[in-house]
Scaffold this active site. Structure first.
Site, PDB file in Angstrom:
ATOM      1  CG  ASP A 133      66.256  95.241  24.274  1.00 14.18           C
ATOM      2  OD1 ASP A 133      66.975  94.512  23.551  1.00 14.18           O
ATOM      3  OD2 ASP A 133      65.261  95.866  23.831  1.00 14.18           O
ATOM      4  CB  SER A 134      69.833  90.415  24.556  1.00  7.63           C
ATOM      5  OG  SER A 134      71.009  91.126  24.909  1.00  7.63           O
ATOM      6  CG  ASP A 168      69.259  97.876  23.384  1.00  5.35           C
ATOM      7  OD1 ASP A 168      69.147  98.670  22.430  1.00  5.35           O
ATOM      8  OD2 ASP A 168      69.205  96.636  23.255  1.00  5.35           O
ATOM      9  CE  LYS A 170      71.173  97.619  20.269  1.00  2.00           C
ATOM     10  NZ  LYS A 170      69.745  97.326  20.003  1.00  2.00           N
ATOM     11  CD  GLU A 214      64.756  96.651  18.885  1.00  2.00           C
ATOM     12  OE1 GLU A 214      63.606  96.404  18.454  1.00  2.00           O
ATOM     13  OE2 GLU A 214      65.367  95.906  19.667  1.00  2.00           O
ATOM     14  CD  GLU A 221      68.829  91.052  15.953  1.00  7.92           C
ATOM     15  OE1 GLU A 221      68.901  92.152  16.553  1.00  7.92           O
ATOM     16  OE2 GLU A 221      68.565  89.964  16.509  1.00  7.92           O
TER      17      GLU A 221
END
Ligand code: KIV
Length: 273
Positions: free
Chosen positions: A52-53, A91, A121, A123, A190
């Site tokens: 999602d960057s 993501d 993925k 978070e 991270e």
């Protein structure tokens, strides 16, 4: 099996798991389109992540929060057309899974069905453990993401290193354990001190993939734009540039514009009789 695109050396969750604690680290890079996905795949990158960057490096936002599930489905689908050997991870964007486990299951389902991802993925730590359990039970492999989790940027007050205080250290370690216990096969770690990333890597059976987390993780991930130097002004400490593509692209555009203005392009060999 007829119609399968898999090659014999296809990287899978099993291949990734088998590299835990091994001597050969796992190379992960982000991609957002078919051209760079194919180049990464053909260069031997193990895991391609549609991160999602995207929101920051492709869409030009200051955070990843504006990225939608449709955005990630679309980009994963086009990336999947360039990936043959690498393992493809998508993501889960902000608010596609935070409100309920059901939201998360449906969102992940779309990423596999429509995006053709092979894993998702997401978070978080203890608070996403139940969702990870349900996804794994549904046959969806999960890569976790702990430490400085960019979707919580406003909670952190910026993209700041996490885990320096004893309290943060203990929380991030507990999060990593919860993510691994819930069945994640891998997790991104991270922006934490090297010592904490090393401790997590020793503590969990899941593969750890570091970014700004030192050399002791089982693998490393970099955002494609950082690695390729596509944004010359952006050079944080954890980035190593392997090319200066931003500069090369600017020079190419300027040379093309100069040739067009001077009537030097197209030349005789570039025109039809
Ligand atoms: O969104 C992303 O690209 C990521 C990587 C930096 C791990 O989460």
């Amino acid at each position: 099996m007829a119609g399968t695109a898999a090659t014999s050396d296809k990287v899978t969750t099993a291949t990734v798991r088998a590299r835990k604690g091994g001597t050969q680290r796992i190379a992960v890079v982000t991609a957002y389109d078919v051209v760079f996905a194919r180049l990464a795949d053909e260069a031997g990158i193990d895991v391609v992540l549609v991160g999602d960057s995207l929101g920051m490096v492709v869409q030009g936002d200051r955070t990843t929060l504006g990225v939608t599930l449709d955005d990630i489905v679309y980009h994963t689908r086009i990336v999947s057309r360039g990936v043959r050997r690498a393992h493809l991870v998508a993501d889960m964007p902000f608010m596609s899974y935070q409100a309920s486990v059901e939201d998360g299951l449906r969102a992940a389902g779309r990423l596999l069905k429509e995006g053709r991802a092979e894993a998702v993925k997401l978070e978080g730590g203890v608070e996403v453990a139940e969702l990870i359990r349900r996804l794994v039970a549904a046959g969806i492999p999960v890569m976790g993401h702990v430490g400085m989790t960019p979707q919580s940027v406003h909670q952190f007050g910026g993209f700041k290193l996490q885990g320096r205080t004893d309290e943060q250290h203990a929380k991030i370690l507990a999060d990593a354990r919860a993510v691994a216990d819930a069945g994640a096969y891998a997790m991104v770690v991270e922006a934490v001190p090297q010592r904490l990333a090393a401790e997590i890597t020793r503590a969990v059976p899941a593969v750890t993939i570091g970014i700004g987390a030192g050399p002791d993780c089982d693998g490393q991930v970099m955002v494609m734009h950082d690695l390729l130097g596509l944004e010359p002004a952006w050079k944080p400490r954890f980035v190593r540039r392997y090319a200066e593509m931003g500069k090369a692209v600017s020079e190419a555009f300027a040379a093309y514009a100069a040739d067009v203005r001077a009537g030097k392009f197209p030349g005789p060999g570039e025109s039809y009789d």
